[in-house]
Scaffold this motif. Structure first.
Motif, mmCIF file in Angstrom:
data_model
loop_
_atom_site.group_PDB
_atom_site.id
_atom_site.type_symbol
_atom_site.label_atom_id
_atom_site.label_comp_id
_atom_site.label_asym_id
_atom_site.label_seq_id
_atom_site.Cartn_x
_atom_site.Cartn_y
_atom_site.Cartn_z
ATOM 1 N N GLN A 927 0.833 -1.201 0.000
ATOM 2 C CA GLN A 927 0.000 0.000 0.000
ATOM 3 C C GLN A 927 0.870 1.255 0.000
ATOM 4 O OE1 GLN A 927 -2.306 -0.692 3.517
ATOM 5 N NE2 GLN A 927 -3.452 -2.379 2.616
ATOM 6 N N LEU A 928 1.928 1.207 -0.822
ATOM 7 C CA LEU A 928 2.860 2.318 -1.041
ATOM 8 C C LEU A 928 3.699 2.654 0.191
ATOM 9 C CD1 LEU A 928 0.564 4.725 -3.092
ATOM 10 C CD2 LEU A 928 2.158 3.008 -3.949
ATOM 11 N N VAL A 929 3.629 1.828 1.223
ATOM 12 C CA VAL A 929 4.397 2.073 2.447
ATOM 13 C C VAL A 929 5.410 0.953 2.608
ATOM 14 C CG1 VAL A 929 4.276 2.371 4.961
ATOM 15 C CG2 VAL A 929 2.422 3.210 3.494
ATOM 16 N N THR A 930 6.629 1.320 2.959
ATOM 17 C CA THR A 930 7.664 0.293 3.159
ATOM 18 C C THR A 930 7.385 -0.475 4.450
ATOM 19 O OG1 THR A 930 9.046 1.914 4.275
ATOM 20 C CG2 THR A 930 9.448 1.583 1.938
ATOM 21 N N VAL A 931 7.766 -1.726 4.447
ATOM 22 C CA VAL A 931 7.590 -2.583 5.626
ATOM 23 C C VAL A 931 8.752 -2.314 6.580
ATOM 24 C CG1 VAL A 931 7.474 -4.954 6.432
ATOM 25 C CG2 VAL A 931 6.404 -4.322 4.257
ATOM 26 N N ASP A 932 8.421 -2.013 7.851
ATOM 27 C CA ASP A 932 9.493 -1.674 8.792
ATOM 28 C C ASP A 932 9.522 -2.581 10.013
ATOM 29 O OD1 ASP A 932 11.696 -0.013 9.502
ATOM 30 O OD2 ASP A 932 10.425 0.894 11.041
ATOM 31 N N ARG A 933 8.347 -3.033 10.500
ATOM 32 C CA ARG A 933 8.320 -3.861 11.714
ATOM 33 C C ARG A 933 7.548 -5.156 11.409
ATOM 34 N NH1 ARG A 933 5.633 -2.104 15.899
ATOM 35 N NH2 ARG A 933 7.032 -2.979 17.476
ATOM 36 N N VAL A 985 3.157 -10.225 8.592
ATOM 37 C CA VAL A 985 2.379 -9.006 8.774
ATOM 38 C C VAL A 985 3.317 -7.885 9.185
ATOM 39 C CG1 VAL A 985 0.253 -10.217 9.361
ATOM 40 C CG2 VAL A 985 1.851 -9.587 11.176
ATOM 41 N N ASP A 986 2.917 -6.669 8.850
ATOM 42 C CA ASP A 986 3.684 -5.489 9.238
ATOM 43 C C ASP A 986 2.949 -4.827 10.403
ATOM 44 O OD1 ASP A 986 5.538 -3.489 9.266
ATOM 45 O OD2 ASP A 986 4.562 -2.312 7.687
ATOM 46 N N CYS A 987 3.654 -4.691 11.524
ATOM 47 C CA CYS A 987 3.046 -4.101 12.716
ATOM 48 C C CYS A 987 3.191 -2.585 12.630
ATOM 49 C CB CYS A 987 3.746 -4.615 13.978
ATOM 50 S SG CYS A 987 3.736 -6.413 14.101
ATOM 51 N N ARG A 988 2.091 -1.905 12.429
ATOM 52 C CA ARG A 988 2.117 -0.460 12.245
ATOM 53 C C ARG A 988 1.548 0.254 13.470
ATOM 54 N NH1 ARG A 988 0.601 -0.161 5.728
ATOM 55 N NH2 ARG A 988 2.504 -1.198 5.057
ATOM 56 N N ALA A 989 1.591 1.538 13.403
ATOM 57 C CA ALA A 989 1.164 2.340 14.554
ATOM 58 C C ALA A 989 -0.305 2.119 14.871
ATOM 59 C CB ALA A 989 1.430 3.820 14.256
ATOM 60 N N PHE A 990 -0.657 2.403 16.118
ATOM 61 C CA PHE A 990 -2.042 2.293 16.608
ATOM 62 C C PHE A 990 -2.580 0.867 16.526
ATOM 63 C CE2 PHE A 990 -1.469 6.575 14.904
ATOM 64 C CZ PHE A 990 -1.701 7.341 16.041
ATOM 65 N N GLY A 991 -1.667 -0.092 16.696
ATOM 66 C CA GLY A 991 -2.115 -1.483 16.758
ATOM 67 C C GLY A 991 -2.626 -2.044 15.459
ATOM 68 N N ARG A 992 -2.253 -1.415 14.332
ATOM 69 C CA ARG A 992 -2.713 -1.911 13.028
ATOM 70 C C ARG A 992 -1.757 -2.982 12.519
ATOM 71 N NH1 ARG A 992 -2.430 2.039 8.985
ATOM 72 N NH2 ARG A 992 -0.758 2.968 10.235
ATOM 73 N N TYR A 993 -2.321 -3.964 11.846
ATOM 74 C CA TYR A 993 -1.517 -5.028 11.234
ATOM 75 C C TYR A 993 -1.881 -5.118 9.759
ATOM 76 C CZ TYR A 993 -0.548 -6.404 16.025
ATOM 77 O OH TYR A 993 -0.139 -6.408 17.322
#
Length: 1755
Positions: A927-933, A985-993
Motif C-alpha cells: 500500500q505504497l508504504v515500506t515494511v518496517d516492523r 504481517v507489518d506491525c504499524r502504529a495504533f495497533g494496526r496489522y
C-alpha cells in the motif's frame, strides 16, 4: 499428488455410466509469448563462381539479413537473430522458417537466389529441447529441382515459449572438420537423402455448405433481382510447404463439384506437419473462410520399416466452424479459419491425396516447384462406400447447474449430426432427383433427413427437446424439471457405412483407457507409499498385452470392406504390426518389472500409451460429430461436442464406443472466444444424457443401456408391424429415496482469488437437483472446514441395485466469497459416493468411508486438492431411524455446523512443530508504504506461533529469537497432514496489522524429523557397504602423483578399496610403432609452456571436457536404453572418469582415441563448467536454511505468468516436525539443547561483513536490443545499496560478448545478500535498455554446508595459472570442517596419508615453489580428503568445486523467457577468515599480432580463357588475388602475366597480411566500423582462412574468374612438391589427406590446386599455384622487414617471363614483330626462297634467248 480422484470417479461396476471429466477450459489457444532464435554460423559448398552471399532468415512475414561476404563459396557469419511472437500455438506452429542464400544483394537489386531451406515452426517445436544445434541445412533451388544440392548452411534454431527451457550446449570450434552428411538439419528418423516428390491434393466436390440465404444481403439481393439462388460462391484453397493453391470458383452453389487436383512439388519426407484445406466463399470485396480442415501428414503415413507413403481417400472430410446464423458479422469467424474448436458443422468435402517420387533426371520433369491445377475425372459414388441409414437416439435424464445469468426464459436442447437436426438447414424436403437407382439408395446426406414413406414416416426426426422453464436450485444455478419424465430426441440420417474404421479406433481406445487407468493406479500406489506397486504394474502390462493380441485377432479376421481406401489397408497393417510389437514388448517388460526398475518401466508404459493415443485417431472421417446446443428462448447459449465414434453402437462390446448406450455427464461451455477468461472455467449447464448412434437395422438395441425402471411414451400409437420406434419421452415409475452425507474436511493449494494473495473459500456441493455450501473460511488457501453436509430427500430414478453399483456423480465447486459482487469460481472436483442400500449394514470395510484427496481442476490445470468423503444412504420405507446417527453441531458460534464424525475424521496424535526464524528478505512496499516492523505468524491445524517483531527491517532484517515451537494434533497418516501457513504481517502504529504476504507449505513430510534414518539418508549405499567391510580403516588410493604411462588408477566406489588398472598404452610389442608415430605427433604432444598458460587455457580445456562428458552421458543413456537398466546399477556412483575407464575396459579396440584424450587432459588443470545455476546442482543450498517465497496478489485468469510476478518477499527459516515425546536416543546423541530444539549447531544470524568477489566471464545469445539486430552490452552489479556500472567498457555490437571482468564489493549480510548481475545495452541517445538480469542469494551460499564460498580446485598450486585462490589452505579448511562435524582433527602420516574419521586418503607430498624447488606439503592430501568429504560421513556434504555457472538472464516484461545466458562465478570471503589475495586475472586474451607473408612464385595449367583477335589462339592474362580477413579489407593482387598460352605464369610476387589472432579460439580478430554512421568500431571474429584466386585480366570488360582455393590455416593440405603431383585429390575432406597448420609449421612451400565448378556443378581443376607461406610475429617481422610485391626491403627478382608476355596495344611495333617472327617466320622464309627461285627462273627465262642468240651467232 494423490491420484485418488481419478480412480474414485472412473471406477465403473454396472457399466451404465461413462467416465466424466472435470477438466474444462477454453477450446482455442490463447496468445502466448514465443521467442524464435536463429544463429547463422557459416555456409559451405555454395554453387556458383566468385559469389557474394547473403543469408535471408524469414519467419512468417518477418525477414532479417546477414552481412554480405564477398567473393567466397564458404562464407562465415556467426550472426544471431531473434523473432518475438505473441500468438496462439496453432498460429505459430504453422508459420514457415525460410533460410535463403542470395548472391549479390544490395540496395538496388534483390539478388539471385542460390538455394533455400524451409520448414515449419511446429516441426522445430516437436524436437527435443525445441531446437536444432549446429546442424547443416541443405540448400535447394525451388526454381530448378533438377540441379541438386546448392550448398549447406550451418545454423542453430530454437523456439521457446513461456517457461520452456532448453539446454545450452557448449559451442564447438566452428572450424573443426565436420561430417556434414551426419549432421543435417533434419528431425530424427528423416533420412539424409531426401527426394523430390509430387503431392496431388484432389478436390472432387462438397456438400452441406451454408447457403447464406437468410442474411440481410441475401434478402436485399432477392428483393432487387428476384434471384433465389444460393449466395455462396465456394472454392477450395490448399496450403502446404509455404505455397497455396486454389480450385476454380463455383458460382452460386452450396453443393459445388470441382473435380480438380492441386499439385505441390516438395522434398520427401517434407518438414511440414500438415496440409491446410480451406473452403472459402469468393467475394468481390473480401473472401471469407467457410471452414478449415488440417491433414496431419504423420497420421496418413508411416515412417517405420513396414510403413507407407502419404495417402488419403478418396474420403469425405467433415469441416467445422462457427454457427450457421447467417449474420453480416460472424462473431466466431476465427473458428472458420481453423483457430480453435469448431462449434457447428459447416460442410463436408470429398478429397484424396496421393504422392509420387520424381525422377529429376528425366527431361519431362518440370524444373520449378510452382503449383499446378488440373482437371481430373470424377470419382464414382461407390468408391466412398455404401450408404447406411443411421439412427441417433438421445435422452436427457437430468439438466442441472444451468447458469442463472442465462435467465429464466424457457430452455430447450438441440442435437445435430451434420446438418441433420439443425433448425436452420435441416428442414428441407427430399429432392427426388437425388435418389439413385441401384442396390444402395444414395440421398443427399446433409440437407434431407426427413420423413419417408411408410415406416420412415413413423420415425421422422425430432432433434429438439420441449422448452421448459428452469427452476431455481440455489443462488448460482437453475435446473430443468426433468423428474419422472425424461425428454428424448431422435434423428435419422444417411452416411457412408464405414463403421469398421471407427470400430478399430474404439478397440484401441479401450486398450489405451485401461492402460491409462492402470498407470494412474500405479502412480497412486507410489504416491501413497503402499506396498508392491510393481505387482500392479505387472498386471497393467499383462492386461495391455492381452488387449493388443485381442485387437490383432479381430483385425486379422476383418474382411475387405466396400469403400476401403489405400490408407485404410495400410493403416490396418500398421496398427496390427504396432500392436503385435507392443504385445510382445509389454510381455517382455512385465517380466523385468522390479521395484528398482519401476520408474523406468513406468516411463515405457507411458510411451505405449502415447503410441496408442496416436493410433486411435482416425484421419478419414465418416460420420460427423454430434453437437448438443442449449437454446434459451431459441437463442444458442452453450454447447457440447461429442465424437461420433464414442457413441457408435456395435453388437461386439469391444467395438462399441466408450459412451455408447451409457449415461454420460456433459458440461456445456460457451462457444469460441466467449470461453476465454473466467467464463471458460464456469459451467453453463450439466447434463446427464444418454446417446446411441447406430444403423437402422440395430435399432432394437437403442435403449439397451438406459437405467432400468422406465416406460416409453410414443408420439402416437404404433401399428402392429412397426416396432422399435424411438419414444418421445421416458417415464420413470421406479424411484429411490436417499440421504447424501458429504464430509468436507479440508482443502489445500487452492487458487489465490483475492488481492492479498489469499482467498475466502467455501465449497458448494451439487448432487442431482440439490445444492449446499460449506461455511466460508476467511483468508486462507488451505481451509479446514471439518463440516458434514446432509442432503435430505434426494429422489433418484431407476433400479436400486444399479444406483448402488454406479451412482450419479457429485460435483464440488470451490468459490471465493467476496463482500461485494458474486463469488469467484476457484475450481471444480468430482467424486462418486459410496452407496449403502437399506438392506445393507453400516459396517467395514465399506463403511464408514475413508477420507481421500480429490483433484480440483480449474480449466485444464490443477487448482488444489479436496480432502473429503461421500456416502449415499438409502432411506428405507420405515424412515430414517435405521440410518447412522448424526452427532449434533459442535461449533455453535458459526451456526448449526455438523462436524465430520469420528470414524471418518483421521486419527490424531500430538506433534511438536519447531520453527527456525532466521530472517526476512526483499520485502516490497505494501500500500505504497515500506515494511518496517514485520512479524511472521505460523499456523497449522488451528494452532500456531508468532515470531518476535523485527524492530527495524532496514537496519537488520533478521530475528533476534531464532527458535520457537507449538504443539498440535496431526493425523497419524502423514499423507493427510494439513498444510502449514506462513503469514508475514507489518506491525504499524495504533495497533494496526497489514498482511504482507503468505506462503503455504503443502507437505510437511520433508520436515518430519526421523533420527533413526539420518545416517541412511546421508548416504544409504555407503552405509550398507560399510557394514560388510572388515573392521579397521578404509584405504583410498587417491594419488595425484604422475602416473606411470602404462596405467591410470580410477576410484571405483566410495567405500571399497578396489582399484582398477586400465591399460592405456597397450602391449609392449606396440611400443615400436608408437615411437615412429611420436615424431609426427611431436608438436601436438609436447607439454605446454607454463609461462604461456593463463586462466583461459584452463577455461577452454574445461569446455572441451564438458563437451566430451556430455557426449559420454548421451552414449551411456543410449546403452542403457539398449541393454536395460539392470546392468547399470553399479555405475550410479561412478565419476565420469570411472565411466570412461569402464567403457575402455569393455572395448579394448576403442583405446587409442581415449588414450590421446587422457594424455591431453593431464597437461592442463580444469574446473567444472555447469550448464545451469549452481544452486540447482546443490538443492538451492537448503540443507538447513530454507527459503519460502511470500506471495501476494490475485492470480488473473488471462495471466499465464508464473508465481514470480506475485512474490513480495522471502522468509528464511526452517521447520522440524516430530511426535511428542521426542526420540530419546536423538536427544542423547545430539547433546540436545532445549533452547533450540532439534536445530543444533546453527550459526549466529548476527550481521557479518563479507567481501563479495564477482567474476563475469562472458554472455551468450543475448536478445538484440538495437534496431540493427545487435546490442552494446555492459555489466551492472547490484548488491544492497552498492551498484557498480561498467558502462565505459561496453562492447560494441555484440550478442556474445566476452567480458572477463571481476568486481569486489564490501557487503554486510543479511542486509546486502541478494546479488543482481544485469546486462544493459548502451545507447548513445536516451536511457540504456535492460537486456536481462539474474539474481543470486548469497546468504544461503555463505551458510551452506556445501561450502559454496569459494570452490575447491582439483589440484593445489601456489603459483602459475592454477594458483590457489581461497583465503584458507586445504589443511585449514579440513581442520575446520572436522571441528564442525565433531570429528577428531585430521591425522597426517608419512607417504602422503591423512586419516579423517575411519578413512585414510593418500596423495602427493611435494609441491613446486616459485623457484621450481620441491617442498614437502600436506596440502595435496588434505585437498583429496576435501574432494571426498561427502563419502562415508553421516554429516558430510559434497563440497562445491572450482566452477563456472551458467545463469539465464530474465526480463521483467518477458517473464519465463530467457534473454541470454551469462557465465560467471562468485567468491565469498567472510570477515572471520584471512584476507584473500588479489582477484584472478580473467581479462580477455589480447589477440596476438602476426604477419603472414605469401610469395606467389608461379602458376601452371591455368585454363586459357581468351581467344587472340589476330590469331584465334587460346591464351590468358593471368594474375593471382589473395586475402585473409576479407576482400574489402586486405585484398592484394599480383601483376599480370599477359598472353600465357600454356597456362604457365611467373610472378615472384609477395603478399603481406598483418593480422591479430586468438590462438585458443583459432580466430582472426577484426575491428572496423560497420558503416559511415557507426559511432565506434565493432569487433568481429572470423576463422583464419586464406583465399587465393586466379583470374584472367580484361581491360575493356570485367575480369574473368578462373578458380580459387580456400585454405584453413589451422588445417590445410601440405603443398605438392611438383606441379605434376598437384591435383584435386588434395582438396578431399574425408580424412584421407594429411593436414598441417601454418601456426605450427611457420613456413611452408608447395603447389596447390585452383578449382571451380563447371556447368554440371562438378569440381574441376582450373590451375595450380606455387606459393610459399611464412608466418612471423610482429617482432620477427620488424627485425626482417619485407616489401609488397617486388619492392624493397628484401625485394624479389623479376620473373623470367617469355617474350610473349606483353600487351599489343601498348607496343604495337613489338607486337607486329612478334606476330611476324613468332607465327610466320618459316612461312616468310619459304616465301622469300620461293620468290628468289621465281626471280632467278624469271631472269633465266628472260636472259636465256639473248644468250642463246649470242652463242649461236658467236657474238
Amino acid at each position: 499428488m494423490s491420484m485418488a480422484s481419478v480412480t474414485a470417479v472412473t471406477t465403473n461396476v454396472s457399466n451404465k455410466r461413462s467416465k466424466p471429466d472435470a477438466r474444462m477450459g477454453p477450446t482455442a489457444g490463447r496468445p502466448q509469448d514465443y521467442q524464435l532464435s536463429v544463429t547463422i554460423i557459416e555456409a559451405r559448398q555454395l554453387i556458383g563462381l566468385n559469389m557474394d552471399p547473403v543469408v535471408c532468415v524469414e519467419v512468417g512475414e518477418e525477414k532479417k539479413f546477414t552481412s554480405m561476404k564477398e567473393s567466397t563459396n564458404c562464407p562465415y557469419y556467426n550472426e544471431y537473430f531473434v523473432f518475438d511472437f505473441h500468438v496462439s500455438p496453432e498460429v505459430l506452429f504453422d508459420k514457415m522458417i525460410k533460410l535463403s542464400v542470395i548472391h549479390s544483394r544490395n540496395l538496388l537489386r534483390s539478388g539471385t537466389l542460390v538455394g533455400m531451406f524451409k520448414m515449419d515452426v511446429g516441426t522445430l517445436y516437436s524436437q527435443p529441447e525445441h531446437q536444432f544445434f549446429h546442424k547443416w541445412a541443405v540448400l535447394l533451388d525451388p526454381d530448378d529441382i533438377t540441379s541438386g544440392v546448392k550448398g549447406y548452411l550451418k545454423c542453430d534454431i530454437a523456439v521457446v515459449g513461456k517457461g520452456d527451457t532448453f539446454k545450452t550446449l557448449h559451442k564447438a570450434k566452428d572450424n573443426e572438420e565436420e561430417d556434414i552428411e551426419r549432421n543435417l538439419l533434419l528431425p530424427e528418423g528423416v533420412p539424409s537423402e531426401r527426394q523430390w516428390a509430387r503431392f496431388y491434393v484432389r478436390v472432387y466436390r462438397a456438400e452441406g455448405l451454408p447457403r447464406m440465404n437468410n442474411s440481410l444481403m441475401a434478402n436485399v439481393k432477392k428483393a432487387f433481382t428476384g434471384d433465389d439462388k444460393d449466395l455462396v460462391d465456394p472454392y477450395v484453397a490448399v496450403s502446404f510447404a509455404g505455397q497455396k493453391g486454389k480450385t476454380s470458383i463455383q458460382k452460386g452453389s452450396c453443393e459445388p463439384i470441382w473435380n480438380e487436383q492441386i499439385i505441390f512439388t516438395e522434398m520427401f519426407p517434407p518438414l511440414f506437419r500438415r496440409i491446410k484445406i480451406q473452403i472459402r466463399d469468393s467475394d468481390k470485396v473480401n473472401d471469407v473462410a467457410i471452414g478449415t480442415h488440417f491433414l496431419n501428414l504423420r497420421k496418413i503415413s508411416n515412417e517405420g520399416d513396414k510403413g507407407f507413403l502419404p495417402t488419403f481417400g478418396p474420403a469425405w472430410v467433415n469441416i467445422y466452424g462457427s454457427t450457421r446464423n447467417y449474420t453480416i458479422i460472424d462473431e466466431h469467424q476465427e473458428l472458420n479459419e481453423g483457430l480453435g474448436e469448431g462449434i457447428s458443422f459447416r460442410a463436408r468435402v470429398l478429397i484424396s491425396l496421393a504422392m509420387e517420387f520424381l525422377d529429376t533426371s528425366s527431361p519431362d520433369v518440370p524444373c520449378s516447384t510452382d503449383i499446378q491445377v488440373e482437371q481430373i475425372p470424377s470419382v464414382s459414388d461407390q468408391s466412398t462406400g455404401r450408404m447406411g441409414e443411421f439412427i441417433l437416439f438421445g435422452t436427457f435424464l437430468e439438466a442441472t447447474m444451468v447458469d442463472r445469468r442465462i435467465g429464466d426464459k424457457p430452455i430447450s436442447f438441440e442435437v445435430t449430426i451434420g446438418n441433420c437436426g439443425s433448425l436452420i438447414d435441416g428442414t428441407d424436403k427430399i429432392d427426388p432427383g437425388k435418389k439413385k437407382s441401384g442396390d444402395d439408395e444414395e440421398v443427399d446426406l446433409l440437407s434431407h433427413c426427413q420423413d419417408e414413406e411408410n415406416f420412415d414416416s413413423e420415425l421422422g426426426t425430432m432433434s429438439t427437446t420441449p422448452s421448459r422453464k428452469p427452476v431455481i436450485t440455489d443462488r448460482n444455478y437453475f435446473h430443468l424439471p426433468y423428474y419422472e419424465e425424461k425428454p428424448c430426441i431422435h434423428i435419422k440420417s444417411y452416411w457412408q457405412d464405414q463403421r469398421w474404421r471407427l470400430y478399430n479406433s474404439n478397440i484401441m481406445e479401450c486398450i489405451a483407457d485401461k492402460l491409462e487407468e492402470g498407470i494412474n493406479d500405479v502412480q497412486e500406489v507410489i504416491a501413497t507409499e503402499r506396498l508392491h506397486p510393481e505387482r500392479r504394474l505387472r498386471g497393467v502390462l499383462e492386461e495391455l498385452s492381452l488387449g493388443c493380441l485381442r485387437f490383432v485377432a479381430l483385425a486379422k479376421k476383418e474382411k475387405p470392406q466396400n469403400g476401403q481406401t489405400k490408407l485404410d489397408k495400410e493403416r490396418l497393417k500398421a496398427c496390427i504390426h504396432e500392436l503385435e510389437t507392443m504385445a510382445q514388448q509389454s510381455k517382455t517388460l512385465r517380466t523385468n518389472v522390479k521395484r528398482t526398475t519401476l520408474k523406468d518401466k513406468l516411463k515405457q508404459a507411458h510411451n505405449f500409451l502415447h503410441k496408442l493415443r496416436f493410433l486411435v485417431e482416425e484421419p478419414q472421417h465418416s460420420i460427423p460429430e454430434v453437437f448438443v446446443w442449449m437454446l434459451s428462448n431459441n437463442k444458442r447459449v452453450a454447447y457440447a461436442r461429442i465424437t461420433a465414434k464414442d457413441i457408435l453402437y456395435s453388437p461386439l462390446d469391444d467395438q462399441r464406443g466408450k459412451d455408447c448406450a451409457k449415461v454420460k455427464t456433459l458440461f456445456l461451455r460457451l462457444p469460441g472466444k466467449k470461453g476465454f477468461g473466467s467464463a471458460g472455467w464456469t459451467v453453463q449447464a450439466k447434463l446427464e444424457c444418454y446417446f446411441w448412434l447406430g444403423l437402422s437395422k440395430h435399432r432394437r438395441d437403442f435403449l439397451c443401456g438406459l437405467p432400468n425402471g422406465y416406460e416409453q411414451r410414443m408420439a402416437k400409437e404404433t401399428g402392429p408391424g412397426l416396432l422399435n420406434i424411438p419414444p418421445v419421452s421416458l417415464i420413470y415409475k421406479e424411484k429411490q429415496l436417499f440421504q447424501l452425507r458429504v464430509h468436507t474436511y479440508q482443502a489445500r493449494s487452492l487458487f489465490a482469488a483475492d488481492s492479498t494473495g489469499l482467498s475466502d473459500p467455501f465449497a458448494r456441493v451439487i448432487f442431482s437437483t440439490h445444492s449446499q455450501a460449506t461455511e466460508v473460511i476467511q483468508e486462507t488457501l488451505c481451509p479446514t472446514w471439518d463440516q458434514m453436509l446432509v442432503f435430505e430427500g434426494i429422489e433418484l430414478f431407476g433400479e436400486a441395485q444399479e444406483l448402488r453399483d454406479d451412482p450419479p456423480i457429485i460435483v464440488i465447486e470451490v468459490f471465493d466469497q467476496d463482500t461485494v459482487g458474486k463469488a469467484d469460481f476457484m475450481g471444480r472436483a468430482m467424486a462418486k459416493p459410496t452407496v449403502k442400500m437399506s438392506n445393507e449394514k453400516y459396517e467395514p470395510p465399506r463403511f464408514p468411508p475413508q477420507l481421500d484427496y480429490y483433484q480440483i481442476y480449474r480449466g485444464y490445470t490443477t487448482a488444489g486438492e479436496l480432502l473429503a468423503a461421500f456416502e449415499l444412504l438409502q432411506i428405507p420405507a420405515s424412515g430414517q431411524g435405521s440410518l447412522p446417527a448424526i452427532a449434533g453441531p459442535t461449533d455453535v458460534e458459526h451456526g448449526a455446523i455438523l462436524p465430520v464424525p469420528f470414524g471418518i475424521r483421521p486419527v490424531l496424535s500430538k506433534y511438536r512443530i519447531e520453527i527456525l526464524f532466521w530472517g526476512l528478505r526483499d520485502l516490497k512496499r505494501i500500500q505504497l508504504v515500506t515494511v518496517d516492523r514485520p512479524r511472521v505468524d505460523i499456523e497449522c491445524a488451528g494452532k500456531g506461533v508468532q515470531s518476535v517483531v523485527i524492530p527495524s527491517y532496514r537496519q537488520n532484517p533478521n530475528f533476534s529469537m531464532l527458535v520457537k515451537h507449538f504443539e498440535v494434533d496431526l493425523p497419524d497418516n502423514e499423507l493427510l497432514h494439513p498444510p502449514l501457513n506462513i503469514r508475514v504481517v507489518d506491525c504499524r502504529a495504533f495497533g494496526r496489522y497489514t498482511l504482507v504476504g503468505t506462503h503455504t507449505v503443502n507437505s510437511l513430510r520433508k520436515f518430519i524429523h526421523r533420527p533413526q534414518d539420518r545416517k541412511a539418508t546421508a548416504n544409504p549405499r555407503t552405509t550398507d557397504q560399510l557394514t560388510r567391510l572388515p573392521a579397521g580403516d578404509v584405504l583410498f588410493h587417491m594419488e595425484d602423483v604422475p602416473l606411470k604411462k602404462t596405467e591410470t588408477i580410477v576410484k571405483l566406489d566410495a567405500c571399497s578399496d578396489a582399484v582398477v588398472k586400465v591399460e592405456m598404452v597397450g602391449e609392449s610389442e606396440k611400443e615400436g610403432k608408437k615411437k615412429k608415430k611420436k615424431k609426427e605427433m611431436e608438436n601436438e604432444e609436447e607439454e605446454p609452456n607454463e609461462e604461456l598458460l593463463d586462466w583461459w587455457s584452463k577455461y577452454f580445456a574445461s569446455i572441451e571436457t564438458s563437451k566430451e562428458h556430455q557426449k559420454l552421458v548421451e552414449e551411456t543413456e543410449e546403452e542403457r536404453d539398449f541393454e536395460g537398466i539392470e546392468g547399470y546399477k553399479d555405475e550410479i556412483g561412478l565419476s565420469s572418469e570411472g565411466k570412461v575407464a569402464k567403457t575402455l575396459g569393455k572395448n579394448n579396440q576403442k583405446q587409442k582415441g581415449p588414450e590421446k584424450e587422457v594424455k591431453r587432459k593431464m597437461k592442463l588443470e580444469e574446473l567444472k563448467v555447469y550448464d545451469k545455476e549452481l544452486e540447482n546442482e546443490f538443492d538451492n543450498f537448503e540443507e538447513w536454511l530454507h527459503t519460502f517465497s511470500l506471495l501476494r496478489g490475485k492470480i488473473e485468469d488471462d495471466d499465464t505468468s508464473l508465481d514470480e510476478d506475485r512474490i513480495v518477499g522471502r522468509f528464511k527459516g526452517s521447520l522440524c516436525v516430530y511426535k511428542i515425546p521426542p526420540y530419546e536416543e536423538a536427544i542423547r546423541d545430539m547433546n540436545y539443547d532445549p533452547q533450540v530444539g532439534m536445530f543444533q549447531a546453527i550459526p549466529s544470524n548476527d550481521p557479518i561483513a563479507v567481501l563479495v568477489r564477482v567474476y563475469v566471464v562472458r554472455a551468450n545469445d543475448l536478445h538484440p536490443a538495437d534496431v540493427n539486430g545487435k546490442a552494446d552490452p555492459y555489466i551492472v552489479i547490484r548488491l544492497g545499496k552498492h551498484e557498480i556500472k561498467d558502462k565505459e567498457n561496453y562492447i560494441s555490437k555484440q550478442l556474445n560478448p566476452v567480458f572477463g571482468k571481476s568486481f569486489d564489493i564490501e557487503a554486510t549480510f543479511p542486509m546486502d545478500s541478494m546479488l543482481t548481475v544485469a546486462i544493459y545495452d548502451w545507447d548513445l541517445v536516451g536511457t540504456d535498455d535492460l537486456i536481462g538480469e539474474t539474481k543470486i542469494d548469497l546468504e544461503n551460499r555463505l551458510y551452506s554446508k556445501h561450502r559454496a564460498t569459494c570452490g575447491l580446485s582439483k589440484h593445489y598450486s601456489t603459483n602459475g595459472y592454477n594458483t590457489w585462490r581461497d583465503s584458507m589452505k586445504p589443511t585449514q579448511i579440513l581442520a575446520k570442517l572436522c571441528k564442525e562435524a565433531k570429528l577428531e582433527p585430521p591425522q597426517y602420516g608419512p607417504e602422503g596419508r591423512v586419516r579423517v574419521g575411519n578413512r585414510v586418503y593418500t596423495g602427493a607430498t611435494e609441491i613446486d615453489d616459485e623457484n621450481g624447488q620441491k617442498k614437502q606439503t600436506d596440502e595435496h592430501v588434505a585437498l583429496v580428503a576435501l574432494q571426498h568429504w561427502e563419502e562415508g560421513l553421516s554429516t558430510g556434504f559434497k563440497l562445491v568445486p572450482e566452477h563456472i555457472e551458467t545463469r539465464p538472464l530474465l526480463h521483467v516484461e518477458k517473464p519465463g523467457m530467457e534473454q541470454g545466458r551469462v557465465e560467471m562465478w562468485v567468491d565469498l570471503f567472510p570477515a572471520d577468515v584471512p584476507k584473500p589475495g588479489p582477484p584472478l586475472d580473467i581479462s580477455p586474451r589480447k589477440p596476438k599480432s602476426l604477419e603472414l607473408r605469401i610469395i606467389i612464385w608461379n602458376t601452371d595449367d591455368v585454363i586459357l580463357e581468351d581467344d587472340s583477335l589476330l590469331t584465334g589462339e587460346k591464351s590468358s592474362d593471368i594474375f593471382v588475388r589473395g586475402w585473409l580477413k576479407g576482400q574489402q579489407e586486405d585484398k592484394q593482387d599480383t601483376d599480370v602475366h599477359y598472353n600465357s598460352v600454356t597456362g604457365e605464369g611467373n610472378f615472384n610476387w609477395r603478399f603481406v597480411y598483418p593480422f591479430d589472432y586468438l590462438v585458443a579460439e583459432e580466430k582472426i580478430v577484426i575491428s572496423k566500423k560497420e558503416s559511415v554512421f557507426s559511432w565506434d568500431e565493432t569487433e568481429y571474429k572470423i576463422p583464419a582462412r586464406l583465399t587465393l584466386q586466379v583470374w584472367d585480366a580484361d581491360h575493356f570488360s570485367a575480369d574473368d574468374f578462373l578458380g580459387a582455393i580456400e585454405l584453413d590455416l589451422n588445417r590445410f593440405p601440405r603443398g605438392a612438391k611438383t606441379s605434376k603431383l598437384c591435383s584435386l585429390e588434395m582438396l578431399k575432406t574425408d580424412g584421407s589427406v594429411p593436414l598441417i597448420s601454418i601456426f605450427k609449421q611457420k613456413r611452408i612451400k608447395g603447389w596447390w590446386p585452383f578449382a571451380a565448378r563447371n556447368e554440371n556443378d562438378e569440381l574441376e581443376l582450373t590451375g595450380k599455384v606455387e606459393a610459399e607461406m611464412h608466418l612471423l610475429t610482429v617482432e620477427e617481422a620488424e627485425k626482417s622487414p619485407a616489401g609488397l610485391g617486388r619492392n624493397e626491403p628484401d625485394p624479389l627478382e623479376k620473373p623470367n617471363r617469355p617474350d610473349t608476355s606483353f600487351m599489343w596495344f601498348l607496343t604495337p611495333l613489338r607486337s607486329i614483330r612478334y606476330l611476324i617472327c613468332h607465327r610466320y617466320k618459316w612461312l616468310i622464309v619459304k616465301i622469300i626462297l620461293a620468290l628468289l627461285l621465281l626471280a632467278m627462273l624469271g631472269l633465266f627465262l628472260y636472259n636465256m634467248p639473248g644468250y642463246l642468240v649470242k652463242k649461236m651467232l658467236g657474238a
